[in-house]
Motif scaffolding. Structure first.
Motif, PDB file in Angstrom:
ATOM      1  N   GLN A   1      -6.089  -6.333   3.961  1.00 10.85           N
ATOM      2  CA  GLN A   1      -4.807  -5.625   4.248  1.00 10.85           C
ATOM      3  C   GLN A   1      -4.284  -6.234   5.585  1.00 10.85           C
ATOM      4  O   GLN A   1      -5.105  -6.626   6.601  1.00 10.85           O
ATOM      5  CB  GLN A   1      -5.597  -4.191   4.438  1.00 10.85           C
ATOM      6  CG  GLN A   1      -5.838  -3.715   2.982  1.00 10.85           C
ATOM      7  CD  GLN A   1      -6.312  -2.174   3.089  1.00 10.85           C
ATOM      8  OE1 GLN A   1      -6.688  -1.669   4.037  1.00 10.85           O
ATOM      9  NE2 GLN A   1      -6.395  -1.528   2.077  1.00 10.85           N
TER      10      GLN A   1
ATOM     11  N   THR B   1       2.447   3.049   3.077  1.00  7.31           N
ATOM     12  CA  THR B   1       3.496   2.159   3.966  1.00  7.31           C
ATOM     13  C   THR B   1       4.671   2.871   3.698  1.00  7.31           C
ATOM     14  O   THR B   1       5.377   2.979   4.678  1.00  7.31           O
ATOM     15  CB  THR B   1       3.426   0.758   3.554  1.00  7.31           C
ATOM     16  OG1 THR B   1       2.225   0.255   3.709  1.00  7.31           O
ATOM     17  CG2 THR B   1       4.566   0.013   4.455  1.00  7.31           C
TER      18      THR B   1
ATOM     19  N   GLU C   1      -0.425  -2.487   4.764  1.00  3.50           N
ATOM     20  CA  GLU C   1      -0.820  -1.179   4.799  1.00  3.50           C
ATOM     21  C   GLU C   1      -0.460  -0.553   6.180  1.00  3.50           C
ATOM     22  O   GLU C   1      -1.104  -0.691   7.254  1.00  3.50           O
ATOM     23  CB  GLU C   1      -2.342  -0.794   4.469  1.00  3.50           C
ATOM     24  CG  GLU C   1      -2.645   0.692   4.562  1.00  3.50           C
ATOM     25  CD  GLU C   1      -3.879   0.973   4.556  1.00  3.50           C
ATOM     26  OE1 GLU C   1      -4.508   1.800   3.948  1.00  3.50           O
ATOM     27  OE2 GLU C   1      -4.829   0.354   5.326  1.00  3.50           O
TER      28      GLU C   1
ATOM     29  N   ASN D   1       0.853  -1.082   0.018  1.00  5.62           N
ATOM     30  CA  ASN D   1       0.136   0.016  -0.005  1.00  5.62           C
ATOM     31  C   ASN D   1       0.771   1.319  -0.195  1.00  5.62           C
ATOM     32  O   ASN D   1       1.877   1.348   0.591  1.00  5.62           O
ATOM     33  CB  ASN D   1      -1.005   0.011   1.380  1.00  5.62           C
ATOM     34  CG  ASN D   1      -1.699   1.079   0.956  1.00  5.62           C
ATOM     35  OD1 ASN D   1      -1.628   2.261   1.552  1.00  5.62           O
ATOM     36  ND2 ASN D   1      -3.151   0.796   0.765  1.00  5.62           N
TER      37      ASN D   1
ATOM     38  N   GLU E   1      -2.514  -7.093   0.901  1.00  5.55           N
ATOM     39  CA  GLU E   1      -1.835  -5.623   0.925  1.00  5.55           C
ATOM     40  C   GLU E   1      -1.110  -5.095   2.178  1.00  5.55           C
ATOM     41  O   GLU E   1      -2.006  -5.193   3.115  1.00  5.55           O
ATOM     42  CB  GLU E   1      -2.845  -4.693   0.498  1.00  5.55           C
ATOM     43  CG  GLU E   1      -2.623  -3.368  -0.203  1.00  5.55           C
ATOM     44  CD  GLU E   1      -3.846  -2.634  -0.902  1.00  5.55           C
ATOM     45  OE1 GLU E   1      -3.999  -1.722  -0.053  1.00  5.55           O
ATOM     46  OE2 GLU E   1      -4.300  -2.823  -1.807  1.00  5.55           O
TER      47      GLU E   1
END
Lengths: 267, 267
Positions: free
Chosen positions: B197, B12, B242, B9, B240
């Motif tokens: 996520q 990040t 994040e 993401n 993902e």
């Protein structure tokens, strides 16, 4: 809210020494206090008991037992129950503890908590003390309390007689939960609401998220709706205002107490 | 976890400009990115789309639509859906919004959110974009997102076809909830997990509680158990990472990306 049901939790005005707190309560006509173990022990448990008794104050709760995921929980909690007896309160609030090396994940922490409460319940019941499991906001799940919802607290409490184990309903911890109203009704019907505490939710949260509880009426919580809910569930006991707030702690304690009473009456 | 399913993401490593991020992904063999509207619009939506497309990167999500309790939500969210189309992603993550003067309490905020998603779902569906309602941790209920649990998100999503509305499962927001595993299974069975996520939970939380998400493996969450859970629910899409983290943002972005990939593979 009804002034006769008002109780001030000692932490709300922790800048006041115990005799100052008691004197302020007497002056303002505050009928009850929720006490904390650390300042009470510092003052002396017997002496504290005499002080509040002589002032005619009710001790609505003792805060707190719990931290069951840490070594030494059994001895600590038996001592807390004994202190509750000495102070003349029938309610010990439990903050159950978070993740520790012995209980590194939520399932193991929750299992330990239930087991520990089972070990303590008869000891408490024999002494006329009710254990009040307090679900803490999920933001404390890792480091303070793996019991995050009223449903979880009740699920443990219901394994024991209501006279031994119930719950603490605290608006700060539960306000966000759409399942809490049904759980409050269930807890009330079973006579398991052993403590009702109120604080408002204000943002932004401070670092560490421990000391940002808002004065009643200054935040996001519909405190009138909550108090109606708790009352409709059959709870008629004290309503304890428990604010942990750096700004309030920095001010004159008696003034904060008076302001808190005013805010309480306005809800 | 499988490197083919890794997606970074953009937040990040927000210290990386978009071309730097894309180049770093190519160098490290990262197959996917989750993008954010603000930096993408700053770079230019068409130009960003060409950049990631030419690099062979998949855009796993666009973050984010939502904030339905604020005026102007409809225009903003239609624009976000259009941007998702341009970027070639099929998933728009929704952070639904908190309390506002128009929606001053949780019931009114939640009603507005459901109504707004209903108004947007056909528009999104016609364009091949799936709305992914993200329940945020209850500590954001007042100021960012009144949808706090996966059950609540699903209860809204289930009113619409799965191809139009589903959920984002984010470990940071859901890890504490003992009801989340059942909700994950239900969401997966219905094909409604549109985004997964991951971030870890570390304490103490920083002031404002927005920028303290922990690197994978450094906190309280059993990420392996979560990923098993999501996989057992039938989700085989991108994972993902994040992280909103001040310490990570202060460091070299490409180094953080590499470290994040390593941490991901170690889960």
């Amino acid at each position: 809210m009804n002034p006769d049901r008002f109780s001030i939790n000692q932490m709300t005005v922790k800048q006041l020494a115990l005799p100052e707190l008691v004197a302020a309560c007497v002056r303002l006509g505050v009928p009850g206090v929720g006490l904390w173990r650390e300042p009470v022990r510092e003052y002396g448990v017997e002496a504290a008991a005499a002080l509040v008794r002589d002032a005619g104050l009710a001790v609505t709760t003792l805060c707190r037992g719990g931290f069951f995921t840490t070594d030494g929980w059994e001895e600590e909690n038996r001592a807390a129950i004994d202190e509750a007896v000495t102070l003349g309160t029938d309610t010990l609030v439990l903050v159950s503890g978070g993740l520790t090396p012995a209980c590194p994940d939520l399932p193991s922490a929750r299992a330990r908590i239930a087991e520990a409460i089972g070990a303590l319940a008869p000891y408490a019941g024999e002494r006329g003390v009710r254990l009040a499991i307090e679900p803490l906001h999920p933001m404390y799940a890792a480091d303070r309390c793996a019991v995050s919802t009223l449903d979880q607290a009740l699920e443990i409490a219901e394994r024991f007689p209501a006279g031994q184990v119930g719950v603490t309903v605290d608006t700060y911890h539960l306000w966000w939960d759409d399942r809490a109203p049904a759980a409050v009704a269930r807890a009330g019907a079973a006579g398991r609401i052993h403590s009702y505490q109120v604080a408002d939710w204000t943002t932004p949260l401070p670092a560490g998220v421990l000391t940002g509880r808002g004065q009643l009426g200054t935040g996001a919580i519909d405190l009138r709706a909550w108090s109606d809910l708790v009352e409709k569930a059959g709870y008629t006991g004290p309503v304890e205002v428990e604010l942990f707030n750096d700004d309030l702690w920095a001010r004159d304690g008696e003034q904060v107490l008076e302001e808190t009473l005013t805010a309480f009456l306005a809800v």
